[in-house]
Design an enzyme around this catalytic site. Structure first.
Site, PDB file in Angstrom:
ATOM      1  CG  ASP A  63      -1.793   1.216   1.237  1.00 22.05           C
ATOM      2  OD1 ASP A  63      -3.116   1.062   0.579  1.00 22.05           O
ATOM      3  OD2 ASP A  63      -2.112   1.979   2.259  1.00 22.05           O
ATOM      4  NE  ARG A  64       0.228   1.878  -3.881  1.00 24.91           N
ATOM      5  CZ  ARG A  64      -0.922   0.938  -3.797  1.00 24.91           C
ATOM      6  NH1 ARG A  64       0.088  -0.195  -3.861  1.00 24.91           N
ATOM      7  NH2 ARG A  64      -2.558   0.988  -4.146  1.00 24.91           N
ATOM      8  CB  THR A  65      -1.829   5.385   1.693  1.00 28.58           C
ATOM      9  OG1 THR A  65      -2.764   6.248   0.489  1.00 28.58           O
ATOM     10  CG2 THR A  65      -2.299   6.650   3.382  1.00 28.58           C
ATOM     11  CB  CYS A  99      -1.750   4.079  -9.305  1.00 25.76           C
ATOM     12  SG  CYS A  99      -1.806   4.172  -6.564  1.00 25.76           S
ATOM     13  CB  THR A 101      -1.334   6.919  -3.727  1.00 28.51           C
ATOM     14  OG1 THR A 101      -2.322   7.840  -3.659  1.00 28.51           O
ATOM     15  CG2 THR A 101      -0.581   7.480  -2.494  1.00 28.51           C
ATOM     16  CB  THR A 141      -5.027   8.654  -0.572  1.00 32.89           C
ATOM     17  OG1 THR A 141      -3.964   8.680  -0.773  1.00 32.89           O
ATOM     18  CG2 THR A 141      -5.941   7.233  -1.581  1.00 32.89           C
ATOM     19  CE  LYS A 181      -7.071   1.212  -2.030  1.00 33.20           C
ATOM     20  NZ  LYS A 181      -6.319   0.382  -3.481  1.00 33.20           N
ATOM     21  CB  CYS A 210      -8.523   8.951  -4.749  1.00 35.96           C
ATOM     22  SG  CYS A 210      -8.256   6.457  -4.862  1.00 35.96           S
TER      23      CYS A 210
END
Length: 255
Positions: A63-65, A99, A101, A141, A181, A210
């Site tokens: 997960d990027r966040t 994406c 993020t 996000t 998601k 997002c």
């Protein structure tokens, strides 16, 4: 390089188009919708006039966040570089990453992958600037908002950015991670509440920042004054790969 062969009554003509690579799976629903957008937005009269694409769907990318906020040490950029180089080996001409993020890593990815990576954030900022927009709201996000990757690009073009308050960002987080998601309908009232608050503080246009939130614009009548960054990415992908964009997508700000 893909060769598309087109035949008319008087001559045989070969049209050379470029190939698009996609680092996908961030998340899978957004990647599927990006492919759908490419098909929907392309002005094609036959299968052979569509864009050739190589989509590498890798939902196991961390997960990027979580990584940006320091909540996880699992670095998503490592598998993103690996996938980008696999796409480069397949001779793609451009790479798209559906994406937002993930664009936090755009500079590093561009250094490590020998193929131009379309910058969705930069293209969205340029589009808004070229259309005379001065104040925008951003729904994205927490990682995107915290990293300021969108705000800094927009401010470079002289565009003021309004982001949700704490409660509003929690609403956005919930829609992304607890609704879309996991494959359940989004809590639309929360999205509308955030949008209304941003407009109250002067936002002329709201950026859907997002790619999961892009599915809300696709599935629900949210009204005018939105721009979906993923639609900007799709349009730019089509044009850079020498394919035709349908005229109805010349304007990407909803009316």
């Amino acid at each position: 390089m893909c060769i598309t062969k087109k035949i008319d009554k008087t001559t045989e003509r070969r049209i050379f188009t470029k190939k698009l690579g996609v680092i996908g799976g961030l998340g899978p629903f957004a990647t599927a919708y990006f492919f759908d957008l490419i098909l929907k937005m392309t002005d094609a009269k036959a299968d052979q006039e569509h864009l050739e694409m190589v989509i590498y769907n890798c939902p196991s990318i961390p997960d990027r966040t979580s990584h940006i906020l320091g909540k996880s040490k699992n670095n998503p950029v490592i598998p993103m570089i690996e996938i980008g180089n696999k796409l480069a080996a397949l001779k793609v001409d451009y790479i798209a990453i559906p994406c937002i993020t993930g664009h936090f890593y755009h500079s590093l990815l561009s250094q490590k992958i020998g193929v131009p990576i379309i910058n969705m954030i930069q293209e969205t900022a340029k589009y808004l600037h070229n259309n005379g927009i001065e104040i925008v709201g951003l729904v994205a996000t927490e990682g995107t908002v915290f990293s300021r990757i969108f705000q800094e690009e927009l401010q470079f073009y002289g565009i003021r950015v309004i982001v949700p308050n704490r409660q509003g960002q929690e609403y956005v987080n919930s829609i992304i991670y607890k609704n879309i998601k996991v494959g359940i309908p989004p809590e639309l009232d929360k999205f509308i509440s955030v949008s209304q608050n941003l407009r109250k503080f002067g936002a002329e246009v709201i950026i859907i920042g997002c790619t999961e939130l892009s599915l809300i614009k696709r599935d629900y009548p949210i009204g005018a004054g939105y721009i979906d960054a993923m639609e900007v990415l799709a349009a730019q992908s089509i044009l850079l790969c020498d394919t035709k964009l349908k005229k109805e997508f010349n304007c990407l700000i909803s009316k």
